[in-house]
Enzyme design. Structure first.
Site, PDB file in Angstrom:
ATOM      1  N   GLY A 276       0.815  -1.207   0.000  1.00  0.00           N
ATOM      2  CA  GLY A 276       0.000   0.000   0.000  1.00  0.00           C
ATOM      3  C   GLY A 276       0.847   1.254   0.000  1.00  0.00           C
ATOM      4  N   SER A 277       0.337   2.298   0.619  1.00  0.00           N
ATOM      5  CA  SER A 277       0.988   3.608   0.570  1.00  0.00           C
ATOM      6  C   SER A 277       2.007   3.757   1.701  1.00  0.00           C
ATOM      7  CB  SER A 277      -0.066   4.705   0.704  1.00  0.00           C
ATOM      8  OG  SER A 277      -0.629   4.690   2.006  1.00  0.00           O
ATOM      9  N   VAL A 280       0.366   4.791   5.219  1.00  0.00           N
ATOM     10  CA  VAL A 280      -0.237   3.690   5.978  1.00  0.00           C
ATOM     11  C   VAL A 280       0.846   2.721   6.436  1.00  0.00           C
ATOM     12  CG1 VAL A 280      -1.893   1.794   5.899  1.00  0.00           C
ATOM     13  CG2 VAL A 280      -2.401   3.942   4.713  1.00  0.00           C
ATOM     14  N   GLY A 281       1.880   2.532   5.618  1.00  0.00           N
ATOM     15  CA  GLY A 281       2.976   1.652   6.001  1.00  0.00           C
ATOM     16  C   GLY A 281       3.647   2.089   7.283  1.00  0.00           C
ATOM     17  N   GLU A 298       5.707  -3.255   1.051  1.00  0.00           N
ATOM     18  CA  GLU A 298       5.843  -2.940  -0.371  1.00  0.00           C
ATOM     19  C   GLU A 298       4.991  -1.718  -0.619  1.00  0.00           C
ATOM     20  OE1 GLU A 298       5.271  -2.187  -3.923  1.00  0.00           O
ATOM     21  OE2 GLU A 298       4.026  -3.983  -4.055  1.00  0.00           O
TER      22      GLU A 298
END
Length: 596
Positions: A276-277, A280-281, A298
């Site tokens: 994801g982004s 958010v990571g 990733e």
């Protein structure tokens, strides 16, 4: 001569037998998966076929339901519950019980599970691609390339090499432990959690699931709220294949919901994989840190696509357009920055413009469109914002593709493929992840400049370098700070599932695929044992036994030099001293003095 002739005959006979065995189809059972409720056969009730208008902001209903619809047509697909933290933890607890059973399964059983999946995928390609297309807006061809081929390649690699890389691996013991045998063992971690993005709903579920299950784990996957409809159907395929090999229930599960659902998953599993982004990571890392849960991230990409002046422009132009438009511009690893040598800049821009001009966007299941819909609500507004920022700072439109005949209410879901020139790195379009079908093209004059431009990014997922000289392309790619690089091609690294996939900087860390991705689902345990037990065992030399002798340090100093000295004469001299001290220590008179 007769000996070599016999070896040749035996080798030839072995090769013939292997070839004949390849001709015998494996005994792989077929599975039945109910797809009656996901096929668009025109018989859906009015309740599940109206045009969906997403609510603005958060509503009480949005807190408890994940609403699903086709981005290309806005047709309503249904809803799934947004699971609460308590419900998520219960699902993880059930998966944990199933994993304890599956951890004892054989590789033969695991391979059969993979073969059943592979057989179903090959026989139902159209169904899988159609469901992916309906849920994300991508075309059937893009679904086949990004969903089917990559997944089949991963299954094939696991069947061929998976067991080999999970068996104990023996390592060198070093000079001081020659009497030992050392190895690395790979044990299941337990329950793997995965939070995956919407852009490749089939592959993003199967990719972590295959590695986790084959290495003996269970897995609970939180699918994106933008692709829950397809994800829940794909779970049926997995569960049917697991049942066919006698695997325990709940070994693989899919949960639906929003941020609260994902947070509960992170806090209850033994490893978390996130696609994801970057924003958010970072939140996932913070949450995982509370329990020291290992993570693989990733994240975003802003891949550089470098074109040198000695290429076949027509050939590379076709690859370039495919790179930026594949999956309707919804690809994480897509090329988003194009750097073209000034000598061929005009011809390259002209060629890609001709291709893009012929590209049309529209509902992929209603006509022959090259590009589908934008999956995310209001994302087209962000894409236009990036384009406007570039235009305000001096960029110029080159060409835009067309949008086909679509419903009036779904216009915002389509963004025409766009080529822009005269861009530079002050523009947000060249620095922020676009996730859309926009091709910004910039000139460079030297290889050093191309490398500098490519590295001027907070992202570092991948790159593609094109040159008539493979050596030159490799030299440029080697200097770009990223996780994957393609030489005279684009995205070929991901089709090689023996290779690890992942990025650096804001593109994340850790790796999927390959040996690294498979072993990342394991507890890596180092083991040392006696090589010739019980005849030779570790024995503490007398000079350093308690109480330590006066010459204990002299013994230890000589022992180190005997083992690791820089030349053979120093090592022999030190060895003689070691033996001398041992002889003195073992003499009867010395033993008596120690007893006193």
């Amino acid at each position: 001569m007769a000996f070599w002739w016999a070896l040749f005959v035996l080798g030839f006979a072995y090769a013939v037998c292997r070839f004949l065995l390849m001709l015998i189809p494996p005994n792989v059972p077929s599975i039945e998966v109910d797809a009656s409720d996901v096929l668009d056969d025109g018989n859906q009730t009015q309740e599940n076929s109206f045009i969906y208008v997403p609510p603005r902001g958060r509503t009480p209903q949005a807190e408890t339901k994940v609403q699903c619809y086709e981005p290309a047509t806005m047709k309503y697909l249904g809803y799934f519950p947004a699971l609460t933290p308590v419900e998520v933890k219960e699902r993880v607890a059930q998966a944990r019980k199933a994993q304890k059973v599956w951890a004892k399964s054989s590789f033969k059983q695991r391979r059969q599970f993979l073969r059943i999946l592979l057989k179903y995928i090959i026989e139902h390609q159209e169904l899988i691609c159609e469901i992916s297309s309906r849920d994300t807006g991508k075309t059937m061809v893009d679904a086949s390339l990004g969903e089917i081929m990559t997944t089949c390649e991963k299954i094939t690699w696991l069947l061929s090499e998976g067991e080999r890389w999970l068996k104990p691996e023996y390592r060198c013991c070093g000079r001081s432990m020659l009497h030992k045998r050392s190895k690395v063992e790979f044990h299941p971690l337990g329950v793997v959690g995965a939070i995956v993005s919407w852009n490749y709903p089939f592959h993003n579920i199967f990719n972590p699931m295959l590695a986790a299950v084959f290495s003996g784990n269970s897995i609970v996957i939180k699918v994106s709220e933008h692709a829950s409809w397809s994800g829940c159907f794909y779970l049926r395929i997995i569960q049917s294949a697991l049942a066919a090999v006698g695997a325990p229930e709940n070994l693989v599960d899919v949960v639906t919901g929003f941020a609260e659902t994902g947070e509960a998953l992170v806090s209850s599993v033994d490893k978390i994989i996130f696609v994801g982004s970057p924003g958010v990571g970072k939140m996932i890392m913070k949450s995982a840190a509370e329990n020291l849960t290992p993570v693989t991230l990733e994240l975003g990409g802003k891949d550089a696509f470098i074109v040198c002046e000695d290429v076949d422009v027509e050939h590379v132009s076709q690859i370039a357009v495919r790179a930026v438009l594949q999956s309707s511009g919804q690809n994480c690893a897509g090329a988003e920055r194009f750097y073209v040598h000034e000598k061929i800049y005009s011809s390259f821009v002209s060629q890609v413009s001709k291709i893009v001009k012929s590209v049309s966007a529209g509902p992929p299941l209603t006509g022959r469109y090259d590009m589908g819909a934008i999956c995310l609500q209001e994302h087209s507004e962000r894409l236009q914002y990036l384009v406007n920022d570039a235009l305000d700072k001096g960029a110029k439109f080159v060409v835009r593709g067309s949008v086909g005949h679509i419903g009036e209410g779904a216009v915002d879901q389509f963004f025409p493929p766009t080529v822009i020139e005269n861009v530079n790195h002050t523009m947000k379009l060249m620095q922020e992840e676009a996730f859309g079908p926009i091709m910004p093209i910039m000139k460079f004059s030297t290889d050093e400049e191309a490398v500098k431009l490519a590295n001027d990014s907070k992202y570092g997922l991948g790159c593609a370098v094109f040159s008539g000289s493979q050596r030159r392309a490799k030299e440029i790619a080697s200097q770009i700070h990223c996780g994957v690089a393609a030489i005279n091609d684009f995205a070929s690294t991901y089709m090689c599932q023996s290779l690890p996939f992942g990025g650096v900087k804001d593109s994340g860390f850790g790796r999927f695929a390959g040996v690294e991705g498979l072993r990342a689902c394991c507890l890596v345990k180092s083991v040392v044992e006696d090589r010739w037990w019980p005849y030779i065992k570790t024995k503490i030399p007398k000079p350093i036994q308690y109480p330590v002798a006066e010459n204990g340090f002299d013994f230890q100093e000589s022992l180190v030099e005997a083992l690791y000295g820089m030349n053979i004469w120093d090592r022999l001299r030190a060895l003689v001293n070691v033996l001398k001290i041992l002889r003195e220590q073992n003499s009867p008179g010395n033993n008596k003095r120690r007893d006193d």
